[in-house]
Design a protein around this motif. Structure first.
Motif, PDB file in Angstrom:
ATOM      1  N   ALA A 123       0.828  -1.211   0.000  1.00 45.85           N
ATOM      2  CA  ALA A 123       0.000   0.000   0.000  1.00 45.85           C
ATOM      3  C   ALA A 123       0.863   1.262   0.000  1.00 45.85           C
ATOM      4  O   ALA A 123       0.344   2.360   0.190  1.00 45.85           O
ATOM      5  N   ARG A 131      -1.143   4.564  -0.006  1.00 43.75           N
ATOM      6  CA  ARG A 131      -2.469   4.502  -0.635  1.00 43.75           C
ATOM      7  C   ARG A 131      -3.438   4.367   0.532  1.00 43.75           C
ATOM      8  O   ARG A 131      -3.690   3.302   1.045  1.00 43.75           O
ATOM      9  N   ASN A 134      -9.062   2.619  -0.616  1.00 41.22           N
ATOM     10  CA  ASN A 134      -9.438   2.031  -1.893  1.00 41.22           C
ATOM     11  C   ASN A 134     -10.891   2.375  -2.168  1.00 41.22           C
ATOM     12  O   ASN A 134     -11.746   2.229  -1.290  1.00 41.22           O
ATOM     13  N   LEU A 136     -13.924   1.165  -4.120  1.00 49.53           N
ATOM     14  CA  LEU A 136     -14.260  -0.126  -4.708  1.00 49.53           C
ATOM     15  C   LEU A 136     -15.600  -0.115  -5.436  1.00 49.53           C
ATOM     16  O   LEU A 136     -16.627   0.279  -4.876  1.00 49.53           O
ATOM     17  N   ASP A 255      -9.898   1.992  -7.459  1.00 41.79           N
ATOM     18  CA  ASP A 255      -8.755   2.891  -7.605  1.00 41.79           C
ATOM     19  C   ASP A 255      -8.291   3.287  -6.211  1.00 41.79           C
ATOM     20  O   ASP A 255      -9.096   3.396  -5.282  1.00 41.79           O
ATOM     21  N   GLY A 256      -6.992   3.490  -6.069  1.00 42.50           N
ATOM     22  CA  GLY A 256      -6.451   3.927  -4.797  1.00 42.50           C
ATOM     23  C   GLY A 256      -6.411   5.441  -4.712  1.00 42.50           C
ATOM     24  O   GLY A 256      -6.380   6.133  -5.733  1.00 42.50           O
ATOM     25  N   ASN A 295      -6.554   1.624   4.250  1.00 45.36           N
ATOM     26  CA  ASN A 295      -5.507   0.601   4.167  1.00 45.36           C
ATOM     27  C   ASN A 295      -4.615   0.517   5.397  1.00 45.36           C
ATOM     28  O   ASN A 295      -3.654  -0.251   5.394  1.00 45.36           O
ATOM     29  N   PHE A 311      -8.936  -5.863  -2.918  1.00 46.65           N
ATOM     30  CA  PHE A 311      -8.834  -4.735  -3.839  1.00 46.65           C
ATOM     31  C   PHE A 311      -7.996  -5.120  -5.051  1.00 46.65           C
ATOM     32  O   PHE A 311      -6.900  -5.651  -4.919  1.00 46.65           O
ATOM     33  N   GLN A 313      -6.494  -3.253  -8.394  1.00 48.26           N
ATOM     34  CA  GLN A 313      -6.284  -1.951  -9.023  1.00 48.26           C
ATOM     35  C   GLN A 313      -6.692  -1.977 -10.500  1.00 48.26           C
ATOM     36  O   GLN A 313      -6.285  -2.858 -11.256  1.00 48.26           O
TER      37      GLN A 313
END
Length: 335
Positions: A123, A131, A134, A136, A255-256, A295, A311, A313
């Motif tokens: 992360a 990061r 997330n 989602l 996406d983070g 995270n 998760f 990406q």
């Protein structure tokens, strides 16, 4: 062995030195001398940003001011200020792709916050740091309008005939994140199945709305019982009296989001103090309680089975990639 010991000891000194620059009385005092406030540009929802602002100000005595915009708006504003050499912002927090574009232009400087130790290695980005959450994509549904036994069991179920006219999603041509999500489906299912699903989805004639929030709104009110949107909205709307749940497809594209210190931050000490707080337990718990998939180790949103979600990406696209995919989906979905 002696050389290894020296290297290890040197690494320990670096870590200790990094911690010394954390959120200490000395750092906060330096921030007060800068004016006692931090300015943050972010795409966080207002209720989340306000909760973090209140907690940060109470803990540090510093003020937090923030400007909220979409990721593209933040990108444009940050780069404009950076290029003329007169940035207003100290800290930026938004989606990974946009953060990388700003980073490539030199808009950020690397800050080794002591709070980073609470994040797993996967992360942490070499340029952007943690990061921190997330975002989602998944399928949510309204339990007041649809029995659990009648709800889709997988993402691929939403194209079945029984859900025709009952599914809402952001416009796959005009909503960039949804374009990216569709194009990344082959990361969670075989490519052939992903291509078939996209064609079947178009044939199912879902209701298109302009973005993520209107899709969740329609499910939350029961106007449309099933929606493709962010999973965290289950918690958001349930707190407002709705009865939503999500489909337990545990591999979810998303996406983070990252947080970084401006390279020319007018108040760098305040920026560091804010990042330290933002990435630490208190702030991460505040965000998780609003439904965010943060995270920091061991912190989850109060959503059933949240700890089981993996998760994945989404592909990182440039402008040309988006244009190509938008044209492709225009032919598929708008024919």
């Amino acid at each position: 062995m002696h050389r290894i010991s020296i290297l290890l000891f040197g690494g320990l000194l670096i870590l200790v030195g990094s911690s010394a620059f954390g959120q200490t009385a000395k750092l906060i005092e330096a921030a007060r001398k800068e004016g006692g406030k931090v300015i943050v540009y972010t795409s966080m929802e207002t209720f989340t940003a306000d909760a973090i602002k209140n907690a940060f100000e109470k803990k540090t005595g510093l003020q937090m001011e923030y400007w909220r915009g979409g990721s593209t708006e933040i990108l444009d504003r940050v780069l404009t200020e950076h290029r003329v050499g007169k940035p207003v912002f100290d800290v930026v927090a938004t989606t990974g792709d946009h953060m990388r574009l700003m980073s490539k232009e030199g808009a950020f400087t690397r800050y080794e916050s002591p709070s980073l130790k609470g994040f797993a290695k996967d992360a942490l980005d070499p340029a952007l740091g943690a990061r921190y959450r997330n975002v989602l994509y998944g399928v949510i549904y309204n339990k007041k309008d649809m029995k659990v036994s009648e709800a889709p069991k997988t993402l691929e179920d939403v194209v079945k005939p029984e859900y025709r006219g009952k599914l809402v999603m952001p416009d796959p041509v005009n909503h960039t994140l949804t374009t990216q999500w569709l194009a990344s489906l082959d990361k969670i299912m075989p490519k052939g199945r992903a291509e078939k699903f996209i064609r079947d989805l178009a044939a199912a004639k879902p209701i298109f709305v302009e973005s993520i929030v209107p899709a969740a709104d329609r499910v939350g009110t029961g106007e449309t019982p099933v929606g493709i949107t962010f999973v965290r909205f289950v918690l958001t709307y349930n707190k407002q009296g709705a009865s939503l749940d999500y489909v337990r497809d545990y591999n979810m594209l998303g996406d983070g989001q990252y947080i970084s210190l401006g390279a020319k931050a007018p108040r760098p000490n305040a920026g560091k103090a804010f990042i330290d707080f933002f990435l630490d337990d208190e702030s991460m718990k505040i965000q998780a309680d609003t439904g965010e998939f943060v995270n920091r180790k061991g912190i989850y949103p109060p959503l059933a089975d949240a700890d089981k979600i993996k998760f994945v990406q989404m592909y990182q696209f440039g402008k040309e990639d988006f244009e190509m995919k938008k044209k492709e989906y225009q032919k598929i979905f708008l024919q």
